[in-house]
Design a protein around this motif. Structure first.
Motif, PDB file in Angstrom:
ATOM      1  N   THR A  62      52.030  31.126  20.470  1.00  0.00           N
ATOM      2  CA  THR A  62      51.253  31.332  19.446  1.00  0.00           C
ATOM      3  C   THR A  62      49.728  31.070  19.952  1.00  0.00           C
ATOM      4  OG1 THR A  62      52.629  29.867  17.950  1.00  0.00           O
ATOM      5  CG2 THR A  62      50.377  30.104  17.212  1.00  0.00           C
ATOM      6  N   LYS A  63      49.257  30.464  20.767  1.00  0.00           N
ATOM      7  CA  LYS A  63      48.037  30.486  21.347  1.00  0.00           C
ATOM      8  C   LYS A  63      47.650  31.805  22.121  1.00  0.00           C
ATOM      9  CE  LYS A  63      47.344  25.462  21.778  1.00  0.00           C
ATOM     10  NZ  LYS A  63      46.110  24.626  22.115  1.00  0.00           N
ATOM     11  N   ALA A  64      48.613  32.423  22.897  1.00  0.00           N
ATOM     12  CA  ALA A  64      48.287  33.535  23.464  1.00  0.00           C
ATOM     13  C   ALA A  64      47.980  34.656  22.385  1.00  0.00           C
ATOM     14  CB  ALA A  64      49.439  34.088  24.421  1.00  0.00           C
ATOM     15  N   ALA A  65      48.881  34.721  21.275  1.00  0.00           N
ATOM     16  CA  ALA A  65      48.428  35.684  20.107  1.00  0.00           C
ATOM     17  C   ALA A  65      47.243  35.619  19.423  1.00  0.00           C
ATOM     18  CB  ALA A  65      49.646  35.686  19.326  1.00  0.00           C
ATOM     19  N   GLN A  66      46.818  34.157  19.359  1.00  0.00           N
ATOM     20  CA  GLN A  66      45.524  34.182  18.840  1.00  0.00           C
ATOM     21  C   GLN A  66      44.274  34.216  19.484  1.00  0.00           C
ATOM     22  OE1 GLN A  66      46.004  29.689  18.176  1.00  0.00           O
ATOM     23  NE2 GLN A  66      46.553  29.941  15.819  1.00  0.00           N
ATOM     24  N   GLY A  67      44.676  34.233  20.900  1.00  0.00           N
ATOM     25  CA  GLY A  67      43.625  34.560  21.960  1.00  0.00           C
ATOM     26  C   GLY A  67      43.340  35.999  21.832  1.00  0.00           C
ATOM     27  N   VAL A  68      44.487  36.750  21.971  1.00  0.00           N
ATOM     28  CA  VAL A  68      44.409  38.400  21.644  1.00  0.00           C
ATOM     29  C   VAL A  68      43.726  38.694  20.358  1.00  0.00           C
ATOM     30  CG1 VAL A  68      45.800  40.432  21.504  1.00  0.00           C
ATOM     31  CG2 VAL A  68      46.309  38.629  23.365  1.00  0.00           C
ATOM     32  N   GLU A  69      44.308  38.071  19.156  1.00  0.00           N
ATOM     33  CA  GLU A  69      43.348  38.449  18.023  1.00  0.00           C
ATOM     34  C   GLU A  69      42.167  38.174  18.094  1.00  0.00           C
ATOM     35  OE1 GLU A  69      43.894  37.355  13.322  1.00  0.00           O
ATOM     36  OE2 GLU A  69      45.346  36.582  14.669  1.00  0.00           O
ATOM     37  N   HIS A  70      41.487  37.190  18.586  1.00  0.00           N
ATOM     38  CA  HIS A  70      40.333  36.564  18.981  1.00  0.00           C
ATOM     39  C   HIS A  70      39.501  37.673  19.547  1.00  0.00           C
ATOM     40  CE1 HIS A  70      36.528  34.162  19.256  1.00  0.00           C
ATOM     41  NE2 HIS A  70      36.542  34.433  20.263  1.00  0.00           N
ATOM     42  N   ALA A  71      40.067  38.070  20.822  1.00  0.00           N
ATOM     43  CA  ALA A  71      39.428  39.135  21.507  1.00  0.00           C
ATOM     44  C   ALA A  71      39.353  40.579  20.809  1.00  0.00           C
ATOM     45  CB  ALA A  71      40.326  39.244  22.794  1.00  0.00           C
ATOM     46  N   GLN A  72      40.201  40.735  19.883  1.00  0.00           N
ATOM     47  CA  GLN A  72      40.321  41.959  19.204  1.00  0.00           C
ATOM     48  C   GLN A  72      39.171  41.846  18.113  1.00  0.00           C
ATOM     49  OE1 GLN A  72      44.362  42.416  17.951  1.00  0.00           O
ATOM     50  NE2 GLN A  72      44.975  43.430  19.817  1.00  0.00           N
ATOM     51  N   GLY A  73      38.870  40.856  17.493  1.00  0.00           N
ATOM     52  CA  GLY A  73      37.949  40.627  16.495  1.00  0.00           C
ATOM     53  C   GLY A  73      36.670  40.725  17.399  1.00  0.00           C
ATOM     54  N   VAL A  74      36.362  40.053  18.151  1.00  0.00           N
ATOM     55  CA  VAL A  74      34.948  40.064  19.316  1.00  0.00           C
ATOM     56  C   VAL A  74      34.854  41.708  19.564  1.00  0.00           C
ATOM     57  CG1 VAL A  74      33.776  39.636  21.238  1.00  0.00           C
ATOM     58  CG2 VAL A  74      35.376  37.653  19.929  1.00  0.00           C
ATOM     59  N   THR A  75      35.800  42.340  19.889  1.00  0.00           N
ATOM     60  CA  THR A  75      35.702  43.824  20.251  1.00  0.00           C
ATOM     61  C   THR A  75      35.336  44.588  19.043  1.00  0.00           C
ATOM     62  OG1 THR A  75      37.298  43.591  22.017  1.00  0.00           O
ATOM     63  CG2 THR A  75      36.821  45.854  20.811  1.00  0.00           C
ATOM     64  N   LYS A  76      35.710  44.336  17.809  1.00  0.00           N
ATOM     65  CA  LYS A  76      35.195  44.964  16.527  1.00  0.00           C
ATOM     66  C   LYS A  76      33.796  44.792  16.355  1.00  0.00           C
ATOM     67  CE  LYS A  76      36.632  45.389  11.801  1.00  0.00           C
ATOM     68  NZ  LYS A  76      36.701  46.840  11.495  1.00  0.00           N
ATOM     69  N   ILE A  77      33.346  43.578  16.439  1.00  0.00           N
ATOM     70  CA  ILE A  77      32.209  42.893  16.016  1.00  0.00           C
ATOM     71  C   ILE A  77      31.191  43.604  16.937  1.00  0.00           C
ATOM     72  CG2 ILE A  77      30.500  41.074  15.888  1.00  0.00           C
ATOM     73  CD1 ILE A  77      32.865  39.524  14.621  1.00  0.00           C
ATOM     74  N   LEU A  78      31.440  43.533  18.375  1.00  0.00           N
ATOM     75  CA  LEU A  78      30.478  44.206  19.241  1.00  0.00           C
ATOM     76  C   LEU A  78      30.438  45.714  19.101  1.00  0.00           C
ATOM     77  CD1 LEU A  78      31.493  42.269  22.630  1.00  0.00           C
ATOM     78  CD2 LEU A  78      29.410  42.193  21.517  1.00  0.00           C
ATOM     79  N   ARG A  79      31.428  46.396  18.470  1.00  0.00           N
ATOM     80  CA  ARG A  79      31.382  47.846  18.451  1.00  0.00           C
ATOM     81  C   ARG A  79      30.665  48.326  17.335  1.00  0.00           C
ATOM     82  NH1 ARG A  79      34.718  51.608  21.065  1.00  0.00           N
ATOM     83  NH2 ARG A  79      35.722  50.072  21.914  1.00  0.00           N
ATOM     84  N   GLU A  80      30.836  47.485  16.208  1.00  0.00           N
ATOM     85  CA  GLU A  80      30.350  47.866  14.943  1.00  0.00           C
ATOM     86  C   GLU A  80      29.229  47.429  14.302  1.00  0.00           C
ATOM     87  OE1 GLU A  80      33.669  47.798  12.203  1.00  0.00           O
ATOM     88  OE2 GLU A  80      34.879  49.187  13.437  1.00  0.00           O
ATOM     89  N   HIS A  81      28.987  46.183  14.863  1.00  0.00           N
ATOM     90  CA  HIS A  81      27.831  45.218  14.286  1.00  0.00           C
ATOM     91  C   HIS A  81      26.683  44.858  15.191  1.00  0.00           C
ATOM     92  CE1 HIS A  81      30.290  45.154  10.704  1.00  0.00           C
ATOM     93  NE2 HIS A  81      31.378  44.747  11.323  1.00  0.00           N
ATOM     94  N   VAL A  82      27.103  45.041  16.524  1.00  0.00           N
ATOM     95  CA  VAL A  82      25.800  44.529  17.503  1.00  0.00           C
ATOM     96  C   VAL A  82      25.142  45.917  17.689  1.00  0.00           C
ATOM     97  CG1 VAL A  82      25.204  43.517  19.634  1.00  0.00           C
ATOM     98  CG2 VAL A  82      26.894  42.720  18.308  1.00  0.00           C
ATOM     99  N   VAL A  83      23.836  45.681  17.716  1.00  0.00           N
ATOM    100  CA  VAL A  83      22.776  46.897  17.761  1.00  0.00           C
ATOM    101  C   VAL A  83      21.789  46.263  18.726  1.00  0.00           C
ATOM    102  CG1 VAL A  83      21.373  48.702  16.898  1.00  0.00           C
ATOM    103  CG2 VAL A  83      23.348  48.235  15.750  1.00  0.00           C
ATOM    104  N   GLN A  84      21.605  46.986  20.008  1.00  0.00           N
ATOM    105  CA  GLN A  84      20.463  46.592  20.804  1.00  0.00           C
ATOM    106  C   GLN A  84      19.038  47.236  20.508  1.00  0.00           C
ATOM    107  OE1 GLN A  84      21.342  43.966  22.492  1.00  0.00           O
ATOM    108  NE2 GLN A  84      20.694  44.793  24.425  1.00  0.00           N
ATOM    109  N   GLY A  85      18.220  46.628  20.606  1.00  0.00           N
ATOM    110  CA  GLY A  85      17.014  47.407  20.179  1.00  0.00           C
ATOM    111  C   GLY A  85      15.936  47.245  21.365  1.00  0.00           C
ATOM    112  N   THR A  86      14.926  48.057  21.529  1.00  0.00           N
ATOM    113  CA  THR A  86      13.893  48.273  22.821  1.00  0.00           C
ATOM    114  C   THR A  86      12.721  48.327  22.123  1.00  0.00           C
ATOM    115  OG1 THR A  86      15.640  49.505  23.824  1.00  0.00           O
ATOM    116  CG2 THR A  86      13.423  49.528  24.716  1.00  0.00           C
TER     117      THR A  86
END
Length: 127
Positions: A62-86
């Motif tokens: 269960t903990k391994a599955a939760q860890g993978v799900e968390h990492a996939q969620g972080v991936t989605k947030i980084l890819r779609e919602h984080v925007v760097q500015g200069t």
């Protein structure tokens, strides 16, 4: 409680899923933090340390599955919602909006402004 042993095929499938998630996370950090080598290096180091720290989790557990799900969620947030500015002027910034950045119309963005939502609520919502 009787433990269930995984077959070699199940272990290989789990390992493949974890490695694929790790690769996707590294790619997402590359997209989100392109041009910011210090933040890119820090985020990749943190991802590597997190995956290494959880290496001993039981495959298929269960903990391994939760860890993978968390990492996939972080991936989605980084890819779609984080925007760097200069900073390009006194009060002007150039945003690194890319093809994966989620774009909302002003009405939807206005309803989300100032709200606090859990990751699960954001992940499950449809825009």
């Amino acid at each position: 409680m009787a433990s269930r042993y995984l077959s070699p095929a199940e272990i290989a499938t789990n390992r493949f899923a974890v490695l694929a998630t790790y690769r996707h996370l590294l790619r997402a950090t590359g997209i989100a933090f392109k041009g910011d080598s210090q933040t890119l290096l820090a985020s990749r180091t943190h991802a590597r340390q997190s995956f290494t720290a959880n290496r001993s989790l039981e495959a298929g557990g269960t903990k391994a599955a939760q860890g993978v799900e968390h990492a996939q969620g972080v991936t989605k947030i980084l890819r779609e919602h984080v925007v760097q500015g200069t900073k390009v002027g006194e009060e002007q910034y150039k945003l690194n909006i890319h093809e994966h950045t989620q774009r909302l119309d002003n009405d939807v963005a206005g309803t989300l402004k100032g709200t606090k939502k859990s990751f699960k609520e954001i992940k499950d919502s449809v825009f």
